[in-house]
Motif scaffolding. Structure first.
Motif, mmCIF file in Angstrom:
data_model
loop_
_atom_site.group_PDB
_atom_site.id
_atom_site.type_symbol
_atom_site.label_atom_id
_atom_site.label_comp_id
_atom_site.label_asym_id
_atom_site.label_seq_id
_atom_site.Cartn_x
_atom_site.Cartn_y
_atom_site.Cartn_z
ATOM 1 N N ILE A 5 1.733 1.016 1.817
ATOM 2 C CA ILE A 5 2.969 1.805 2.217
ATOM 3 C C ILE A 5 3.481 1.379 3.495
ATOM 4 O O ILE A 5 4.725 1.739 3.382
ATOM 5 C CB ILE A 5 1.746 3.220 2.979
ATOM 6 C CG1 ILE A 5 2.493 4.531 1.304
ATOM 7 C CG2 ILE A 5 2.995 3.929 3.854
ATOM 8 C CD1 ILE A 5 1.279 5.033 2.086
ATOM 9 N N ALA A 6 2.891 0.543 4.282
ATOM 10 C CA ALA A 6 3.004 -0.305 5.177
ATOM 11 C C ALA A 6 4.088 -0.995 5.011
ATOM 12 O O ALA A 6 5.259 -1.551 5.181
ATOM 13 C CB ALA A 6 2.250 -0.461 6.598
ATOM 14 N N ALA A 7 3.576 -1.739 4.200
ATOM 15 C CA ALA A 7 4.747 -2.890 3.228
ATOM 16 C C ALA A 7 6.332 -2.308 2.920
ATOM 17 O O ALA A 7 7.107 -2.865 3.222
ATOM 18 C CB ALA A 7 3.820 -3.604 2.188
ATOM 19 N N VAL A 8 6.052 -1.151 2.011
ATOM 20 C CA VAL A 8 7.413 -0.947 2.044
ATOM 21 C C VAL A 8 8.358 -0.234 3.007
ATOM 22 O O VAL A 8 8.789 -0.110 2.677
ATOM 23 C CB VAL A 8 7.202 -0.159 0.794
ATOM 24 C CG1 VAL A 8 6.221 -0.771 -0.893
ATOM 25 C CG2 VAL A 8 6.474 1.070 0.432
ATOM 26 N N GLY A 9 7.777 0.143 4.559
ATOM 27 C CA GLY A 9 8.157 0.786 5.368
ATOM 28 C C GLY A 9 8.578 1.850 5.147
ATOM 29 O O GLY A 9 9.020 3.027 5.843
ATOM 30 N N ALA A 10 7.706 2.302 4.309
ATOM 31 C CA ALA A 10 7.725 4.360 4.063
ATOM 32 C C ALA A 10 6.348 4.937 5.257
ATOM 33 O O ALA A 10 5.370 3.789 5.586
ATOM 34 C CB ALA A 10 7.178 4.354 3.026
#
Length: 95
Positions: A5-10
């Protein structure tokens, strides 16, 4: 999951445990269940409650118009009805 989730910016929405009022979909359903069924029934046994609640659930999921679907029912009974033979491993009798 958190790393992805953090990697995709969500970002996730945190719902406090025991706070269904923070979940609009859940609270909307609970309100309809309470208003349309529970406030108008008196259950004298667990088996009676199961039968009446199941009848309401089938009506809610197949016949009742939903505003989010343009006041159409969610699915026809043909789609949700029993499509399988009651004994799938046995062959139906030959006529």
């Amino acid at each position: 999951m958190r790393e992805w989730i953090a990697a995709v910016g969500a970002r996730t929405a945190y719902i406090e445990p025991g706070s269904p009022r923070e979940n609009g979909y859940c609270e909307s359903f609970n309100s309809k269940l309470r208003d349309e069924l529970l406030n108008g029934e008196i259950f004298y046994s667990l088996s009676e409650a199961k039968i009446i609640i199941e009848r309401w659930r089938r009506h809610y999921n197949t016949k009742r118009p939903h505003s989010s679907l343009g006041y159409r029912p969610p699915a026809s009974e043909v789609v949700q009805g029993p499509l399988r033979h009651p004994h799938p491993l046995r062959r139906p009798p030959q006529s």
